[in-house]
Design an enzyme around this catalytic site. Structure first.
Site, PDB file in Angstrom:
ATOM      1  N   TRP A  87       6.351  35.074  -7.044  1.00  0.00           N
ATOM      2  CA  TRP A  87       6.638  35.175  -8.482  1.00  0.00           C
ATOM      3  C   TRP A  87       7.515  36.373  -8.800  1.00  0.00           C
ATOM      4  CZ3 TRP A  87       6.382  30.753 -10.392  1.00  0.00           C
ATOM      5  CH2 TRP A  87       5.336  29.868 -10.114  1.00  0.00           C
ATOM      6  N   ASP A 124       4.229  40.831 -15.319  1.00  0.00           N
ATOM      7  CA  ASP A 124       3.757  39.443 -15.334  1.00  0.00           C
ATOM      8  C   ASP A 124       2.267  39.490 -15.033  1.00  0.00           C
ATOM      9  OD1 ASP A 124       3.121  36.799 -14.872  1.00  0.00           O
ATOM     10  OD2 ASP A 124       4.664  36.471 -13.345  1.00  0.00           O
ATOM     11  N   LYS A 138      -3.499  29.940 -16.610  1.00  0.00           N
ATOM     12  CA  LYS A 138      -4.371  30.457 -15.567  1.00  0.00           C
ATOM     13  C   LYS A 138      -5.701  30.934 -16.149  1.00  0.00           C
ATOM     14  CE  LYS A 138      -0.786  29.758 -13.060  1.00  0.00           C
ATOM     15  NZ  LYS A 138       0.249  30.716 -12.697  1.00  0.00           N
TER      16      LYS A 138
HETATM   17  C1  LIG Z   1       1.746  30.515 -12.426  1.00  0.00           C
HETATM   18  C2  LIG Z   1       2.515  31.763 -12.440  1.00  0.00           C
HETATM   19  C3  LIG Z   1       3.845  31.806 -12.920  1.00  0.00           C
HETATM   20  C4  LIG Z   1       4.578  30.588 -13.374  1.00  0.00           C
HETATM   21  O1  LIG Z   1       4.178  30.253 -14.642  1.00  0.00           O
HETATM   22  P1  LIG Z   1       4.906  29.079 -15.456  1.00  0.00           P
HETATM   23  O2  LIG Z   1       4.181  29.188 -16.764  1.00  0.00           O
HETATM   24  O3  LIG Z   1       4.661  27.817 -14.720  1.00  0.00           O
HETATM   25  O4  LIG Z   1       6.342  29.413 -15.569  1.00  0.00           O
HETATM   26  C5  LIG Z   1       4.466  33.031 -12.942  1.00  0.00           C
HETATM   27  N1  LIG Z   1       3.869  34.145 -12.523  1.00  0.00           N
HETATM   28  C6  LIG Z   1       2.599  34.144 -12.053  1.00  0.00           C
HETATM   29  C7  LIG Z   1       1.978  35.416 -11.602  1.00  0.00           C
HETATM   30  C8  LIG Z   1       1.886  32.956 -12.002  1.00  0.00           C
HETATM   31  O5  LIG Z   1       0.629  32.949 -11.536  1.00  0.00           O
END
Ligand SMILES: *Cc1c(COP(=O)(O)O)cnc(C)c1O
Length: 377
Positions: free
Chosen positions: A119, A188, A212
């Site tokens: 990511w 993030d 999540k």
């Molecule tokens: C799942 C995830 C993403 C991707 O998220 P989307 O909403 O599908 O773009 C990005 N960063 C992390 C840490 C994730 O767990």
């Protein structure tokens, strides 16, 4: 009955009784059962409106209040002051990979990235596409992404330092954040958002795809300092400019209303039933300690993939002695109602995602299965 009055009291998860499984999905992932039940109960008639939340206008005063309330609850849970806003966007965490550099490191401006796996790698590459001078200031690639880097080579001119708080794929997590970075931190937190109290004094922006830990896919929550938002590049298309969301309270266009509604119920659950983020963190720590304990106590049959000091409390990744045993483990686990234990498709192995809404009972069921499986292997 108003949302606040509705009892979201804890209910021991009895999957069989609900026709449900123990859900260890990486994302979209488990939501608290009381939240799903409340959404079900008021699905056809939300708050006496005679309409479903899927049908009502986002300009309806009650909906506006609901959206504002969700923002207040997020800020309240994190103890954030008036210098912060929580805004609601679409496009997933992945759109944030582009929006952040477009706003805050435009036209070749420098930005530092810490690469801890897929990511953060994607976020860095997107910044390069957006024309930022995005530089890798630290990486755990040499260690196979099994840990959080200890040393960061800061660029004093960087506009921000970007890091991925929890690495959903690799099962590593920042236990504490850099304190000496010259630039504000941008993170993030998709997969550990609201899993623990946070000191955000060094941060300027936090983003999280909801699916999540917080709600349905299609909603992205961004925490942003107002003064940082003001430094963003001017003249971007409206939906790519954070100021648009601040000045319209996330209502410039139709927001993802249903996602915000579910997230709002999750906030009530976190506040009321769980009793806040300190309690949530204690529950999460206990779940993770039990599961890592089972892995470490298996005499090497189960092997954790992350280094101990970098282990994630959200995504517990481990291997079995062979891919054949892993395939059998996944199949037999499913037969016992243990769902979603496969590792991310890019790395394989086993991953138990034990987000906020995964109850201790689910972890205990997994541990019991692991012991039984080892005996028959
Ligand atoms: C799942 C995830 C993403 C991707 O998220 P989307 O909403 O599908 O773009 C990005 N960063 C992390 C840490 C994730 O767990």
């Amino acid at each position: 009955m108003s949302l606040a009055e509705k009892d979201l009291s804890p209910q021991p998860l009895a999957p069989a009784a609900h026709g449900r499984v123990y859900n260890f999905n990486g994302g979209p992932a488990a939501l608290p059962l009381p939240v799903l039940e409340q959404a079900q109960a008021e699905f056809l008639d939300w708050g006496g409106s005679g309409m479903s939340m899927l049908e009502i206008s986002h300009r309806d005063k009650r909906v506006v209040r609901m959206v504002d309330g969700c923002e207040e609850d997020i800020l309240g849970l994190l103890g954030l002051g008036p210098e912060w806003r929580a805004i609601f966007l679409q496009g997933g965490a992945s759109l944030q990979f582009a929006m952040i550099p477009l706003n805050f490191a435009p036209d070749g401006a420098p930005a530092d990235y810490v690469n801890t796996g897929m990511w953060s790698d994607k976020a860095h590459k997107e910044a390069v596409i957006c024309g930022s001078k995005a530089r890798i200031a630290a990486s755990s690639e040499q260690d196979g992404f099994t840990c959080i880097p200890k040393k960061i080579d800061y660029d004093p001119k960087a506009r921000y330092l970007y890091l991925t708080a929890n690495n959903t794929v690799r099962g590593t997590e920042w236990r504490s954040f850099p304190k000496d970075a010259p630039a504000p931190l941008v993170s993030d937190m998709s997969s550990d958002f609201l899993s623990r109290p946070l000191d955000l004094s060094k941060f300027a922006l936090v983003h999280a795809g909801a699916q999540k830990n917080v709600g349905p896919a299609g909603l992205t929550i961004v925490l942003i300092r107002k003064d940082f938002a003001e430094t963003g590049k001017k003249g971007l298309p409206h939906l790519l400019d954070y100021r648009t969301y601040l000045s319209s309270n996330s209502m410039y266009n139709t927001p993802p209303v249903f996602g915000i509604y579910i997230a709002g119920l999750v906030m009530k659950w976190l506040k009321g039933t769980i009793g806040g983020l300190a309690n949530m963190a204690a529950i999460n720590e206990a779940k993770a300690a039990r599961l890592y304990g089972a892995i470490d106590g298996s005499g090497g049959f189960y092997k954790g993939t992350a280094k101990e000091d970098s282990r994630s409390l959200m995504n517990v990744t481990f291997r079995l002695p062979s891919p054949e045993l892993e395939a059998r483990f996944l199949a037999e686990g499913k037969d016992r109602g243990l769902h979603g234990l496969n590792g991310h498709r890019s790395v394989g192995g086993i991953r138990a995602s034990i987000y906020n809404a995964v109850p201790p009972e689910a972890v205990e069921a997994l541990i019991a299965f692991m012991a039984d499986f080892q005996k028959t292997a």
